[in-house]
Motif scaffolding. Structure first.
Motif, short mmCIF file in Angstrom:
data_model
loop_
_atom_site.label_atom_id
_atom_site.label_comp_id
_atom_site.label_asym_id
_atom_site.label_seq_id
_atom_site.Cartn_x
_atom_site.Cartn_y
_atom_site.Cartn_z
N SER A 1 17.46 5.47 11.37
CA SER A 1 16.03 5.74 11.51
C SER A 1 15.32 5.66 10.16
O SER A 1 14.19 5.19 10.07
CB SER A 1 15.81 7.11 12.15
OG SER A 1 16.37 8.13 11.36
N LEU A 2 16.00 6.14 9.09
CA LEU A 2 15.38 6.06 7.76
C LEU A 2 15.31 4.63 7.27
O LEU A 2 14.41 4.28 6.50
CB LEU A 2 16.15 6.94 6.77
CG LEU A 2 15.55 8.34 6.55
CD1 LEU A 2 14.16 8.26 5.94
CD2 LEU A 2 15.49 9.13 7.84
N LEU A 3 16.23 3.79 7.70
CA LEU A 3 16.11 2.36 7.38
C LEU A 3 14.79 1.83 7.91
O LEU A 3 14.05 1.13 7.20
CB LEU A 3 17.29 1.60 7.97
CG LEU A 3 17.33 0.08 7.76
CD1 LEU A 3 18.78 -0.40 7.61
CD2 LEU A 3 16.69 -0.66 8.93
N GLY A 4 14.48 2.19 9.15
CA GLY A 4 13.21 1.76 9.72
C GLY A 4 12.02 2.33 9.00
O GLY A 4 11.00 1.66 8.79
N ALA A 5 12.13 3.60 8.58
CA ALA A 5 11.02 4.25 7.88
C ALA A 5 10.74 3.56 6.54
O ALA A 5 9.59 3.33 6.16
CB ALA A 5 11.33 5.72 7.67
N ILE A 6 11.81 3.23 5.82
CA ILE A 6 11.64 2.57 4.52
C ILE A 6 11.06 1.18 4.70
O ILE A 6 10.16 0.75 3.96
CB ILE A 6 12.99 2.52 3.77
CG1 ILE A 6 13.43 3.95 3.39
CG2 ILE A 6 12.91 1.64 2.53
CD1 ILE A 6 14.85 4.05 2.90
N LEU A 7 11.55 0.46 5.71
CA LEU A 7 11.01 -0.87 5.99
C LEU A 7 9.53 -0.78 6.35
O LEU A 7 8.70 -1.57 5.87
CB LEU A 7 11.80 -1.53 7.11
CG LEU A 7 11.31 -2.90 7.59
CD1 LEU A 7 11.31 -3.90 6.45
CD2 LEU A 7 12.17 -3.40 8.74
N SER A 8 9.18 0.18 7.20
CA SER A 8 7.80 0.35 7.63
C SER A 8 6.88 0.64 6.44
O SER A 8 5.81 0.04 6.30
CB SER A 8 7.71 1.48 8.66
OG SER A 8 6.37 1.78 8.97
N ARG A 9 7.30 1.57 5.60
CA ARG A 9 6.48 1.91 4.43
C ARG A 9 6.38 0.73 3.48
O ARG A 9 5.33 0.49 2.88
CB ARG A 9 7.08 3.12 3.71
CG ARG A 9 6.89 4.44 4.45
CD ARG A 9 7.74 5.53 3.83
NE ARG A 9 7.50 6.81 4.47
CZ ARG A 9 6.77 7.80 3.94
NH1 ARG A 9 6.19 7.63 2.77
NH2 ARG A 9 6.60 8.94 4.58
N GLY A 10 7.47 -0.01 3.33
CA GLY A 10 7.45 -1.17 2.45
C GLY A 10 6.48 -2.23 2.94
O GLY A 10 5.72 -2.80 2.16
N VAL A 11 6.51 -2.50 4.25
CA VAL A 11 5.59 -3.50 4.82
C VAL A 11 4.15 -3.08 4.58
O VAL A 11 3.29 -3.91 4.22
CB VAL A 11 5.88 -3.69 6.32
CG1 VAL A 11 4.78 -4.53 6.97
CG2 VAL A 11 7.24 -4.35 6.52
N ALA A 12 3.85 -1.79 4.78
CA ALA A 12 2.49 -1.29 4.59
C ALA A 12 2.02 -1.48 3.15
O ALA A 12 0.83 -1.68 2.89
CB ALA A 12 2.41 0.18 4.98
N LEU A 13 2.97 -1.43 2.20
CA LEU A 13 2.62 -1.57 0.79
C LEU A 13 2.75 -3.01 0.31
O LEU A 13 2.50 -3.30 -0.87
CB LEU A 13 3.52 -0.67 -0.07
CG LEU A 13 3.35 0.84 0.15
CD1 LEU A 13 4.44 1.62 -0.59
CD2 LEU A 13 1.98 1.30 -0.32
N GLY A 14 3.18 -3.90 1.18
CA GLY A 14 3.37 -5.29 0.78
C GLY A 14 4.67 -5.53 0.03
O GLY A 14 4.82 -6.52 -0.68
N ILE A 15 5.63 -4.60 0.19
CA ILE A 15 6.92 -4.72 -0.48
C ILE A 15 7.90 -5.40 0.46
O ILE A 15 8.08 -5.00 1.60
CB ILE A 15 7.46 -3.33 -0.88
CG1 ILE A 15 6.53 -2.69 -1.92
CG2 ILE A 15 8.88 -3.42 -1.43
CD1 ILE A 15 6.84 -1.26 -2.22
#
Length: 727
Positions: free
Chosen positions: A195-209
């Protein structure tokens, strides 16, 4: 630089030399099947789009997976538009990767079918294995037994899957993959939490990372974090490796992988659960992880060159800072267009003991010749007047060119939101190999994108910025452990595994390691029978201690008496001690008494050895005495350590400053203390017994040149845990 695009990348772009062995061929096949399979079987695929078991097929299709998908569902002929099969072995083509999402009771038979079909890689999303108690552990062991002798490798169980953004593989039931686009980057994430993998990916996408690869490892029954790190080291599309950890399951393998990453100049950044007692408990209940002491795990990560971050947001923003590599120092320069914003950074870095340096006289003079006047304050505040490309650019150039500064933090205030040309543009255009971090005080999305596209580490929180800089400052190469030979501690012969040694036997063990002891006399448990000749040898004043393997902490039960002046007082105190202990611990077996010379040093240390369940043998040194556990002022390393490394440990203990000439206090013999730490750490190489714990507390520190003396010791023997499957 990251790109929001569906990259068409060759399946054969993975870095590999011509295989030199069958093992290399097998690893290459595994990497291909894991990240870029030509065919995927979805075991338990559902035709109901509202179910999680329908998501992997949806995600693969949505993100352009170019291979063949085989839904496996014995009750359906077609699943979401694709022909379905009853089981993997009935698929007419070779399946490279099978993704199992069945109820727990059906997983073993599905894996057996995959092995029969010669599937190279199987991911098990289903739970109910080692994280689910004794029955689950037995189920996982049976699963591993099935893999023996086959070419099938296993990711999981309890793993959410694999994402390779470059290869357009989105093999996971994580909802975050419903995002329309995934930015491609050069950061790969290995997570023990799906689940944290998804959270990190989600936050990264929002920041353009962007990311390169993301893997949820679950229980690590077979494929381990360490093995995945080695794969990322060989991946040309990965430059920075990130870990989200709950425990360390294969420390020796992770050390080897970290060494390989160091040699390839690929930094490894880790964020870890289990730093607190409750966090350790949650890690156990989540993935069945065997967790140890949080400080021991942090010490292990640092020892093998893995950078630990403590701010979750920093995990996303820090990679750009570490792409510059390690520096030779950790002196940080801070410049700002806003005094308040700059103070936020300086204050946060001060809390983390980061060295914020003032501009040198040469730097001030060079800027003065350009008409820019700055002071020697640790924060160079240019104010609104200096918020223009010429001034900001000139000061930034002076910072990055200064030989007295190892890394730079540039802070930009409100102009970053509305006028990025004033202070952000000079940062984007600067050419430097020196680590550069930027803190933007407002919500300046346009400036963030400009900086990230330029490969600059940009932060929206001062805490995240300071944490990333602190991590960079602590970053070190993996410590090279000497190939020291096994040691034989003859004083341990004859003792049984699991036995707690008495004080006398414990101190005999310490003495056999070459650790200096106080002069000591051993007396029986019956003071009335003490012979005059034996007692007359004792030097007064002395210390009386109870000797019992049942009483490891003597002071807590009144088992220690200091400053005994004569024989009569000695007998009297011994009788009183027996009465106290018999009343408190009537079942304790009393072996006798230890009588020791009184030694009053400049202070006391604690030296401890233990076998941590997560990272193996560790050695620690800190403030000694009865308050050692209260203050927790300790330094920890994986064992063994050299005297030189032990000396570094001593400098990390705040309490030991009093023995280093602080305010003209007498110098203590810290070299002798370091020698004891190194000798104690050799228990990690003990060949004739398994030492679970050992402790010297207190160890008297005498004046410089006079050495140290062990006043009390404890040794506990135990069976070390068996090596894990993937160690």
């Amino acid at each position: 630089m990251e790109r929001r695009t569906r990259l068409k990348v060759s399946r054969h772009s993975w870095k590999s030399a011509q295989p030199s062995s069958k093992e290399n061929d097998q690893m290459s096949e595994l990497i291909s099947a894991l990240f870029r399979p030509k065919s995927i079987a979805l075991v338990g695929a559902s035709a109901d789009v509202d179910k999680h078991s329908a998501l992997p097929q949806k995600h693969l299709t949505q993100h352009g997976y170019p291979g063949t998908i085989f839904p496996i569902n014995p009750r359906r002929d077609v699943v979401l538009g694709l022909k379905a099969y009853p089981k993997v072995s009935e698929v007419p083509e070779q399946v490279e990767h099978a993704y199992i999402m069945l109820p727990t009771e059906h997983v073993l038979s599905a894996v057996e079918d995959c092995i029969a079909a010669k599937v190279r890689c199987v991911t098990i999303m289903s739970n109910g294995f080692s994280e689910a108690g004794i029955d689950g552990m037995a189920r996982q062991e049976k699963l591993l037994g099935m893999l023996k002798g086959s070419q099938t490798r296993l990711l999981g169980p309890n793993a959410l899957g694999v994402v390779d953004v470059h290869a357009q593989v989105a093999l996971s039931a994580n909802e975050v993959l419903s995002l329309s686009e995934l930015p491609a980057g050069d950061v790969s994430l290995i997570s023990q939490s799906g689940s944290l993998l998804g959270a990190i990916l989600s936050r990264g996408v929002a920041l353009g990372i962007g990311f390169s690869k993301l893997v949820s490892v679950g229980n690590e029954a077979d494929i381990s974090v360490a093995e995945l790190v080695e794969m990322m080291v060989d991946d040309p599309q990965t430059q920075v490796i990130q870990l989200f950890l709950e425990t360390i399951r294969s420390p020796a393998a992770l050390r080897r992988a970290a060494m390989k990453a160091h040699e390839a100049n690929k930094p490894i950044l880790a964020y870890r659960l289990g730093r607190s007692a409750i966090g350790q408990h949650l890690a156990v209940s989540h993935t069945g992880a065997l967790t140890g002491n949080g400080k021991a795990t942090s010490a292990f990560l640092r020892d093998i060159g893995i950078v630990e971050l403590f701010n979750f947001e920093a995990l996303l923003d820090a990679p750009a800072l570490f792409r510059h590599g390690r520096g030779t120092g950790a002196r940080i320069g801070v410049m700002s267009t806003t005094g308040g914003g700059g103070a936020l950074i300086v204050d946060n870095m001060g809390e983390r003991n980061i060295d914020v340096v003032s501009p040198s006289l040469e730097m001030q003079a060079g800027l003065a010749r350009k008409g820019i006047h700055i002071s020697d304050a640790p924060l160079v505040d240019l104010t609104l007047t200096g918020t223009n490309p010429a001034t900001y650019g000139a000061v930034l150039s002076a910072f990055v060119d200064s030989p007295d500064i190892d890394a730079v933090v540039a802070v930009v205030g409100s102009s970053s939101q509305f006028r990025p040309d004033r202070a952000v543009s000079p940062i984007v255009s600067i050419q430097t190999s020196k680590p550069l971090a930027v803190f933007l005080t407002p919500n300046a999305e346009r400036s963030r994108k400009l900086l990230r596209d330029a490969g600059v580490a940009v932060f929206s929180q001062p805490e995240a910025c300071a944490d990333a800089l602190s991590a960079w400052a602590r970053w070190q190469a993996p410590r090279q452990h000497s190939d020291s030979c096994a040691v034989v501690v003859t004083a341990l012969d004859g003792h049984e595994p699991g036995q707690t040694l008495s004080s006398v036997d414990s101190q005999n063990v310490l003495a056999s390691l070459g650790i200096p002891q106080v002069q000591e006399w051993t007396l029986s448990a019956e003071p009335a029978t003490w012979l005059g000749e034996t007692v007359e040898q004792i030097q007064f004043p002395c210390v009386l201690k109870i000797s019992s393997a049942s009483i490891p902490h003597k002071t807590e039960v009144g088992g220690v008496k200091l400053g005994i002046a004569n024989v009569n007082e000695l007998r009297h105190e011994a009788q009183n001690m027996l009465v106290r202990i018999n009343a408190t611990l009537p079942d304790a077996f009393i072996e006798g008494f230890q009588v020791q010379e009184m030694v009053r040093g400049l202070g006391e240390a604690l030296v401890g050895y233990s076998h941590d369940p997560a990272v193996g043998p560790v050695i620690s040194v800190g403030l000694g005495g009865v308050l050692a556990e209260l203050y927790q002022d300790v330094s920890i390393r994986p064992a063994p350590v050299s005297p030189q490394e032990a000396r570094k440990m001593i400098t990390e203990v705040k309490a030991f400053a009093q023995f280093s000439g602080y305010r003209n206090l007498p110098l203590g013999d810290l070299d002798a203390l370091a020698d004891v730490v190194a000798k104690m750490s050799t228990l990690a190489k003990c060949a004739n017994a398994q030492v679970a714990e050992a402790e010297i507390n207190p160890l008297a520190i005498l004046a410089k040149g006079q050495g140290v003396r062990a006043l009390d010791g404890l040794v506990v023997l135990g069976e070390l845990p068996a090596a894990s499957h993937n160690a």
